[in-house]
Motif scaffolding. Structure first.
Motif, short mmCIF file in Angstrom:
data_model
loop_
_atom_site.label_atom_id
_atom_site.label_comp_id
_atom_site.label_asym_id
_atom_site.label_seq_id
_atom_site.Cartn_x
_atom_site.Cartn_y
_atom_site.Cartn_z
N ALA A 94 5.50 8.65 -6.68
CA ALA A 94 4.49 8.32 -7.69
C ALA A 94 4.71 6.92 -8.24
O ALA A 94 3.76 6.18 -8.49
CB ALA A 94 4.52 9.36 -8.81
N ALA A 95 5.98 6.55 -8.45
CA ALA A 95 6.29 5.21 -8.96
C ALA A 95 5.86 4.14 -7.95
O ALA A 95 5.27 3.12 -8.32
CB ALA A 95 7.78 5.10 -9.25
N PHE A 96 6.15 4.36 -6.68
CA PHE A 96 5.74 3.40 -5.65
C PHE A 96 4.22 3.24 -5.63
O PHE A 96 3.70 2.13 -5.47
CB PHE A 96 6.23 3.86 -4.27
N LEU A 97 3.51 4.35 -5.78
CA LEU A 97 2.06 4.29 -5.77
C LEU A 97 1.53 3.50 -6.97
O LEU A 97 0.55 2.76 -6.86
CB LEU A 97 1.48 5.70 -5.78
N GLY A 98 2.18 3.66 -8.12
CA GLY A 98 1.77 2.89 -9.29
C GLY A 98 1.94 1.40 -9.08
O GLY A 98 1.08 0.60 -9.46
N ILE A 99 3.05 1.01 -8.46
CA ILE A 99 3.29 -0.41 -8.17
C ILE A 99 2.24 -0.93 -7.20
O ILE A 99 1.69 -2.03 -7.38
CB ILE A 99 4.70 -0.59 -7.59
N ALA A 100 1.94 -0.16 -6.16
CA ALA A 100 0.94 -0.58 -5.18
C ALA A 100 -0.43 -0.76 -5.83
O ALA A 100 -1.15 -1.72 -5.55
CB ALA A 100 0.85 0.44 -4.05
N CYS A 101 -0.79 0.16 -6.73
CA CYS A 101 -2.08 0.08 -7.41
C CYS A 101 -2.17 -1.21 -8.22
O CYS A 101 -3.19 -1.92 -8.18
CB CYS A 101 -2.25 1.29 -8.32
N PHE A 102 -1.11 -1.53 -8.96
CA PHE A 102 -1.10 -2.75 -9.77
C PHE A 102 -1.25 -4.00 -8.90
O PHE A 102 -2.03 -4.92 -9.22
CB PHE A 102 0.19 -2.82 -10.57
N GLU A 103 -0.53 -4.04 -7.79
CA GLU A 103 -0.59 -5.22 -6.92
C GLU A 103 -1.97 -5.40 -6.30
O GLU A 103 -2.46 -6.52 -6.15
CB GLU A 103 0.48 -5.09 -5.82
N ILE A 104 -2.60 -4.30 -5.93
CA ILE A 104 -3.94 -4.38 -5.35
C ILE A 104 -4.93 -4.96 -6.35
O ILE A 104 -5.71 -5.87 -6.06
CB ILE A 104 -4.40 -3.00 -4.87
N LEU A 105 -4.92 -4.42 -7.59
CA LEU A 105 -5.84 -4.91 -8.61
C LEU A 105 -5.57 -6.36 -8.96
O LEU A 105 -6.50 -7.16 -9.14
CB LEU A 105 -5.71 -4.03 -9.86
#
Length: 302
Positions: A94-105
């Protein structure tokens, strides 16, 4: 009071490790293909999708590490086993997914504000993306099938993540086809739904694993009470509590009132109660506190 020894617990870690190694190799292949095509074409949505796929590989590595620690057998320092390490690994996903979401935006906003490079596409890039989609579909269904068979939270969580990656790849592929047809704005626009899909996957994993870590109720006390009251000789049971993972291992505590007054007969009834609960909810580790027959308690749980 009786504390029935837990039955032998199946250790699925070797099978889980094998699945994680296979999916790691496939996910690294997907990352390489997406990153290469994204870099050659200048597609932001595809590069964002490649970043999303990086988390798949990181999740596999994390899963391998935590799976080695998630020994279901208890020891002196961990008398309840080590299975929560697997849930911690799922939270890492879940933490990795949060980081990926931030980088995409972040990248999408920068492209809108500062302008972006033109996207150049060919039929070869689209065919490569179809191959990537096929790999993702195989990984998701393979991990989910084995994860459900082994009752592995880390595999089921990773399969859900990969399933989100399938939808992400479909969205990106649709955008690339639109760009190929001249709709260049689709590339940046579709980076936002990609981010939302990533966030949704992370939230689902977080929501499903926190209850296990905070010892949320595993079985409704009313259901346990109904099972226990069917055992001959039982007068009442109360102070019922349960935790753990149903189907993997649960821990059940209760206070029990029985008809017999001698210890041997009362013990026989507690054994019957444990056998019934083991059959219904096993594998289970059950602790029963026998109380005097005169004791009354209206509430069945805390």
């Amino acid at each position: 009071m009786t504390d029935r020894p837990s039955p032998p617990i199946l250790d699925p870690r070797r099978a889980v490790q094998r699945v994680l190694l296979i999916t790691l190799a496939l996910n690294l292949t997907v990352v390489g293909l997406k990153a290469t095509v994204g870099w050659l074409t200048g597609s932001l949505s595809l590069l964002a999708d490649a970043l999303h796929s990086v988390t798949d590989s990181a999740n596999n590595v994390l899963g391998l590490a935590t799976n080695r620690l998630a020994d279901p057998h208890p020891d002196r320092d961990h008398p309840y086993g080590h299975q929560k390490f697997e849930a911690i690994g799922a939270l890492g996903i879940a933490a990795f997914l949060g980081i990926a979401c931030f980088e995409i935006l972040k990248t999408a906003v920068e492209r809108i504000v500062g302008g972006g490079n033109s996207v150049t596409l060919g039929a070869t890039a689209l065919w490569i993306m179809l191959v990537v989609l096929g790999i993702n579909v195989f990984v998701a269904f393979y991990e989910r099938r084995v994860g459900l068979a082994l009752n592995s939270k880390i595999l089921v969580a990773d399969a859900r993540h990969t399933m989100g990656d399938i939808w992400t790849t479909i969205v990106v592929l649709a955008g690339l086809i639109g760009v190929w047809q001249g709709l260049t704005w689709l590339d940046v626009a579709l980076a936002f739904p990609v981010a939302l899909l990533v966030f949704k996957s992370g939230w689902t994993v977080l929501r499903e694993n926190l209850p296990w870590l905070v010892d949320e109720m595993a079985i409704a006390p009313e259901a346990i009470h109904a099972q226990v009251m069917q055992v001959p000789g039982v007068v009442n049971c109360h102070n019922i509590a349960s935790r753990g993972l149903l189907g993997r291992q649960v821990f059940i505590d209760m206070h029990l009132v029985v008809k017999p007054t001698d210890i041997q007969a009362a013990h026989a009834i507690t054994e019957a109660v444990e056998e019934r609960l083991e059959e219904a909810y096993g594998p289970a580790r059950i602790t029963i506190h026998v109380e005097p027959r005169e004791y009354t308690e209206e509430e069945i749980t805390y």
